[in-house]
Motif scaffolding. Structure first.
Motif, PDB file in Angstrom:
ATOM      1  N   GLN A 141      32.486  31.462  31.390  1.00 51.12           N
ATOM      2  CA  GLN A 141      32.952  32.375  32.442  1.00 51.12           C
ATOM      3  C   GLN A 141      34.455  32.618  32.326  1.00 51.12           C
ATOM      4  OE1 GLN A 141      30.510  30.062  35.593  1.00 51.12           O
ATOM      5  NE2 GLN A 141      31.102  31.969  36.603  1.00 51.12           N
ATOM      6  N   ASN A 142      35.215  31.551  32.138  1.00 48.62           N
ATOM      7  CA  ASN A 142      36.670  31.700  32.051  1.00 48.62           C
ATOM      8  C   ASN A 142      37.068  32.663  30.940  1.00 48.62           C
ATOM      9  OD1 ASN A 142      37.225  29.968  34.160  1.00 48.62           O
ATOM     10  ND2 ASN A 142      37.470  28.166  32.871  1.00 48.62           N
ATOM     11  N   TYR A 143      36.466  32.477  29.769  1.00 50.27           N
ATOM     12  CA  TYR A 143      36.819  33.319  28.628  1.00 50.27           C
ATOM     13  C   TYR A 143      36.348  34.761  28.823  1.00 50.27           C
ATOM     14  CZ  TYR A 143      36.547  35.458  24.038  1.00 50.27           C
ATOM     15  OH  TYR A 143      36.661  36.337  23.001  1.00 50.27           O
ATOM     16  N   LEU A 144      35.074  34.935  29.176  1.00 49.41           N
ATOM     17  CA  LEU A 144      34.539  36.292  29.279  1.00 49.41           C
ATOM     18  C   LEU A 144      35.212  37.090  30.390  1.00 49.41           C
ATOM     19  CD1 LEU A 144      30.737  35.683  28.614  1.00 49.41           C
ATOM     20  CD2 LEU A 144      32.415  36.774  27.097  1.00 49.41           C
ATOM     21  N   GLU A 145      35.512  36.447  31.499  1.00 50.47           N
ATOM     22  CA  GLU A 145      36.207  37.172  32.574  1.00 50.47           C
ATOM     23  C   GLU A 145      37.560  37.665  32.086  1.00 50.47           C
ATOM     24  OE1 GLU A 145      38.771  38.112  35.771  1.00 50.47           O
ATOM     25  OE2 GLU A 145      39.033  36.286  34.587  1.00 50.47           O
ATOM     26  N   LYS A 146      38.278  36.811  31.366  1.00 55.74           N
ATOM     27  CA  LYS A 146      39.618  37.188  30.893  1.00 55.74           C
ATOM     28  C   LYS A 146      39.559  38.282  29.829  1.00 55.74           C
ATOM     29  CE  LYS A 146      42.052  34.275  33.370  1.00 55.74           C
ATOM     30  NZ  LYS A 146      40.950  33.753  34.199  1.00 55.74           N
ATOM     31  N   VAL A 147      38.676  38.130  28.848  1.00 62.04           N
ATOM     32  CA  VAL A 147      38.665  39.096  27.746  1.00 62.04           C
ATOM     33  C   VAL A 147      38.095  40.448  28.184  1.00 62.04           C
ATOM     34  CG1 VAL A 147      36.385  38.519  26.733  1.00 62.04           C
ATOM     35  CG2 VAL A 147      38.244  39.321  25.262  1.00 62.04           C
ATOM     36  N   LEU A 148      37.075  40.438  29.032  1.00 63.38           N
ATOM     37  CA  LEU A 148      36.457  41.698  29.445  1.00 63.38           C
ATOM     38  C   LEU A 148      37.310  42.459  30.448  1.00 63.38           C
ATOM     39  CD1 LEU A 148      32.754  40.497  29.714  1.00 63.38           C
ATOM     40  CD2 LEU A 148      33.686  42.041  27.981  1.00 63.38           C
ATOM     41  N   THR A 149      37.966  41.742  31.339  1.00 66.03           N
ATOM     42  CA  THR A 149      38.838  42.427  32.293  1.00 66.03           C
ATOM     43  C   THR A 149      40.221  42.661  31.701  1.00 66.03           C
ATOM     44  OG1 THR A 149      39.582  40.361  33.343  1.00 66.03           O
ATOM     45  CG2 THR A 149      37.628  41.422  34.263  1.00 66.03           C
ATOM     46  N   GLY A 150      40.759  41.638  31.038  1.00 66.74           N
ATOM     47  CA  GLY A 150      42.127  41.717  30.552  1.00 66.74           C
ATOM     48  C   GLY A 150      42.326  42.665  29.393  1.00 66.74           C
ATOM     49  N   MET A 151      41.311  42.812  28.531  1.00 66.53           N
ATOM     50  CA  MET A 151      41.462  43.683  27.365  1.00 66.53           C
ATOM     51  C   MET A 151      40.765  45.031  27.544  1.00 66.53           C
ATOM     52  SD  MET A 151      41.447  41.148  24.066  1.00 66.53           S
ATOM     53  CE  MET A 151      42.437  42.351  23.137  1.00 66.53           C
ATOM     54  N   LEU A 152      39.575  45.020  28.175  1.00 68.14           N
ATOM     55  CA  LEU A 152      38.809  46.261  28.307  1.00 68.14           C
ATOM     56  C   LEU A 152      38.906  46.888  29.693  1.00 68.14           C
ATOM     57  CD1 LEU A 152      35.571  45.274  26.354  1.00 68.14           C
ATOM     58  CD2 LEU A 152      37.432  46.761  25.565  1.00 68.14           C
ATOM     59  N   GLY A 153      39.385  46.128  30.679  1.00 63.84           N
ATOM     60  CA  GLY A 153      39.466  46.663  32.039  1.00 63.84           C
ATOM     61  C   GLY A 153      38.124  46.778  32.728  1.00 63.84           C
ATOM     62  N   ALA A 154      37.127  46.027  32.231  1.00 65.27           N
ATOM     63  CA  ALA A 154      35.793  46.085  32.828  1.00 65.27           C
ATOM     64  C   ALA A 154      35.763  45.343  34.163  1.00 65.27           C
ATOM     65  CB  ALA A 154      34.764  45.490  31.873  1.00 65.27           C
ATOM     66  N   GLU A 155      34.703  45.574  34.899  1.00 63.36           N
ATOM     67  CA  GLU A 155      34.471  44.906  36.184  1.00 63.36           C
ATOM     68  C   GLU A 155      33.370  43.878  35.950  1.00 63.36           C
ATOM     69  OE1 GLU A 155      31.787  46.330  39.836  1.00 63.36           O
ATOM     70  OE2 GLU A 155      33.516  47.624  39.502  1.00 63.36           O
ATOM     71  N   VAL A 156      33.681  42.583  36.040  1.00 65.28           N
ATOM     72  CA  VAL A 156      32.762  41.532  35.604  1.00 65.28           C
ATOM     73  C   VAL A 156      32.173  40.752  36.771  1.00 65.28           C
ATOM     74  CG1 VAL A 156      32.502  39.516  34.106  1.00 65.28           C
ATOM     75  CG2 VAL A 156      34.095  41.338  33.466  1.00 65.28           C
TER      76      VAL A 156
END
Length: 203
Positions: A141-156
């Motif tokens: 969760q920690n990694y995916l939340e950061k990479v998906l929101t931080g790099m792609l701007g997705a809503e996780v």
């Protein structure tokens, strides 16, 4: 007509908690949104190559990276099955992320994935919830939340079936009731979140 990108990454095709819950999510999505489209990738059965120097240099001009980035940009929502292996995500899912995230193309402020809802089914054999002894070992969760929101701007958003090894590990037998409750909650969350998301996108 909304399109859902569904990714599974669990190694075993049967008996996988993440696959079972993502399947329930898709079923609820289709029920609520029968005209919607589902694009499916089984990253375990059909793994992507690791990122290499030529693909990094080519960026979106690389055939595979361009295909994956376009596929992601053209969907309305994403569903990812991400079981915990060795405290983190499967290497096949990491390969997809490495290929699909292209700095300067989709990893930019206001990029094509910005605001895209991503639901992650983060299954795990034990419990890594806040306050548990292994909470600081949680890198899914920690990694995916950061990479998906931080790099792609997705809503996780996450669905977390845990203690999935309780039925197969004698030393975890006393945790079976908690495991069963977690599984039941995960299926309920999958159905509720899928229906709510399909309704939201159809509005």
């Amino acid at each position: 007509m909304a399109t859902l990108l569904h990714l599974d990454s669990a190694v075993f095709p049967q008996g996988s908690a993440s696959r079972d819950v993502t399947a329930a999510f898709v079923a609820a999505w289709r029920e609520q949104h029968p005209d919607g489209q589902v694009v499916y990738r089984d990253l375990a059965a059909d793994p992507l190559p690791h990122l290499d120097a030529s693909a990094i240099s080519a960026g979106a001009d690389d055939a595979l990276r361009g295909e994956l980035a376009a596929e992601l940009a053209n969907v309305d929502a994403v569903l990812i099955g991400a079981p915990m292996y060795n405290f983190t995500i499967p290497s096949t899912l990491k390969a997809w992320l490495d290929q699909v995230i292209i700095v300067g193309h989709n990893a930019v402020p206001g990029g094509p994935v910005t605001g895209t809802p991503v639901t992650v089914v983060a299954s795990r054999g034990g419990s890594y919830a806040p306050g548990t002894p292994r909470a600081d070992f949680e890198f899914v969760q920690n990694y995916l939340e950061k990479v998906l929101t931080g790099m792609l701007g997705a809503e996780v958003d996450f669905i977390v079936p845990e203690l999935t090894l309780a039925h197969s590990k004698p030393e975890m037998a006393e945790l079976i009731p908690l495991a069963d409750a977690s599984r039941t909650q995960a299926f309920a969350d999958a159905k509720e979140k899928a229906k709510a998301l399909a309704s939201r996108l159809a509005a």
